[in-house]
Scaffold this motif. Structure first.
Motif, PDB file in Angstrom:
ATOM      1  N   VAL A 184      20.726 -11.946 -14.379  1.00  0.00           N
ATOM      2  CA  VAL A 184      20.268 -13.297 -14.699  1.00  0.00           C
ATOM      3  C   VAL A 184      18.778 -13.435 -14.379  1.00  0.00           C
ATOM      4  O   VAL A 184      18.026 -14.066 -15.130  1.00  0.00           O
ATOM      5  CB  VAL A 184      21.091 -14.340 -13.907  1.00  0.00           C
ATOM      6  CG1 VAL A 184      20.550 -15.744 -14.138  1.00  0.00           C
ATOM      7  CG2 VAL A 184      22.559 -14.283 -14.322  1.00  0.00           C
ATOM      8  N   VAL A 207      26.731 -12.488 -19.168  1.00  0.00           N
ATOM      9  CA  VAL A 207      26.145 -13.814 -19.385  1.00  0.00           C
ATOM     10  C   VAL A 207      25.265 -13.816 -20.622  1.00  0.00           C
ATOM     11  O   VAL A 207      25.356 -14.703 -21.478  1.00  0.00           O
ATOM     12  CB  VAL A 207      25.341 -14.255 -18.140  1.00  0.00           C
ATOM     13  CG1 VAL A 207      24.632 -15.577 -18.415  1.00  0.00           C
ATOM     14  CG2 VAL A 207      26.266 -14.393 -16.942  1.00  0.00           C
ATOM     15  N   GLN A 208      24.394 -12.794 -20.731  1.00  0.00           N
ATOM     16  CA  GLN A 208      23.478 -12.741 -21.869  1.00  0.00           C
ATOM     17  C   GLN A 208      24.215 -12.603 -23.196  1.00  0.00           C
ATOM     18  O   GLN A 208      23.826 -13.205 -24.198  1.00  0.00           O
ATOM     19  CB  GLN A 208      22.499 -11.571 -21.694  1.00  0.00           C
ATOM     20  CG  GLN A 208      21.541 -11.734 -20.527  1.00  0.00           C
ATOM     21  CD  GLN A 208      22.042 -11.059 -19.266  1.00  0.00           C
ATOM     22  OE1 GLN A 208      23.233 -11.082 -18.973  1.00  0.00           O
ATOM     23  NE2 GLN A 208      21.126 -10.464 -18.515  1.00  0.00           N
TER      24      GLN A 208
END
Length: 351
Positions: A137, A218-219
């Protein structure tokens, strides 16, 4: 009447202007690219130092049947790597199509005009000297910040003065900014310790080696959500291709639309870089190959995303298996493909 005049006149129907670009996509060509993508994806899951049959992989993924070694190889190594190549390739292909359309220049891809290098600078700053070095992140935040700052500088400088068009100035200024930021990136690598510097140098070539769910979860979710939303801007992009004056006459806020499209493309590039590093040439060649392959009259938005995904999944399969058991960064393979494409294009234009 000129060809352009006839084209514009043919778009006028009953006092209104019909935006060009409604055409039928040749289904067999789309199926061919999808077939290449599927075959490359399946091959990425099946082949390797520990080979499995497609049936074994299917039962392992969908039914949970398999040994612990097979689970580790397929579910924790090969599957996240293949999915990362899929979404990163689609993001880079789509961002390249947007940049080339906005700049009205076939060289207007993010790796040429400096946005890719700017995102890499932000990510490297976090990895080598920042407090969030160990988190994906944190890399994503650094890449996004670096990409947007670079984009703001290039867009601001390209909008100043007269002379060349804004698209031409974007390319020229972007090349200069890219060269300067490349020096900054090399300096940042010299500031890190040996282990981090070696990892950063490999990452700079664009690599999906040793990717894990934690590094891209997440990405990838963000990209899966962002890509369909950005594809909704296709009509706005096609209107801009008519020219600024005509687009403004149709009621489109030109400057706001350009800024929105550039911001969307920078977001795609930055998130893709935080997952796989700066993969060269993919954003340059995918839109051009898509436009030629599908013979689209304007910017090929979803075609470029599909072409980018297919190229990167195939390139990553080659990078992982060509020199087995050694693995090379996928950016080296896309760079070779991009170089061959440029030679072919130059030879074709010469004849």
């Amino acid at each position: 009447m000129s060809v352009v005049s006839r084209s514009v006149a043919g778009s006028v129907v009953a006092g209104s202007v019909r935006i060009p670009g409604r055409y039928r996509t040749p289904i067999p060509r789309t199926l061919l690219v999808v077939a290449v993508l599927v075959v490359a994806a399946v091959a990425s899951l099946v082949f390797g130092s520990y080979q499995m049959s497609p049936e074994q992989v299917f039962r392992l993924i969908f039914q949970g049947e398999g040994t612990e070694i097979e689970r580790q190889l397929v579910l924790n190594q090969r599957l996240p790597r293949m999915l990362a190549a899929l979404v990163v390739g689609a993001a880079l292909g789509l961002s390249g199509a947007i940049f080339q359309s906005v700049s009205r220049n076939a060289l207007g891809s993010p790796d040429i005009i400096g946005f890719t290098v700017g995102s890499a600078t932000g990510a490297l700053s976090v990895v080598l000297i920042g407090p969030l070095a160990a988190t994906g992140v944190g890399m994503g935040m650094g890449a996004i910040l670096g990409g947007f700052v670079t984009a703001a500088v290039v867009m601001l400088l390209a909008g100043l003065g007269g002379g060349a068009t804004m698209g031409q100035k974007m390319v020229l200024i972007g090349i200069a900014v890219s060269a300067m930021l490349s020096s900054v990136n090399d300096y940042l690598i010299t500031r890190g310790d040996l282990e981090k510097a070696e990892a950063a140098k490999t990452w700079q070539h664009g690599s999906l080696n040793a990717i894990s769910w934690g590094q891209m979860e997440v990405q990838s979710v963000i990209l899966v959500i962002a890509i369909p939303l950005i594809l909704m801007l296709t009509r706005r992009l096609r209107t801009l291709e008519l020219g600024d004056d005509l687009a403004a006459g149709l009621g489109l806020p030109v400057r706001r639309s350009v800024n929105l499209l550039v911001a969307a493309a920078v977001l795609l590039v930055a998130i893709a870089i935080s997952v796989a590093g700066p993969i060269g040439f993919l954003a340059l060649i995918a839109p051009q190959l898509a436009r030629r392959f599908w013979r689209t009259p304007g910017t090929a938005m979803w075609h470029s995303a599909l072409m980018g995904a297919a190229i990167l999944v195939l390139a990553d399969f080659v990078a992982a298996r060509a020199l087995a058991p050694f693995q090379i960064p996928v950016g080296l393979v896309t760079g070779a493909i991009g170089g061959l494409y440029m030679l072919w294009l130059l030879n074709r234009q010469r004849h």
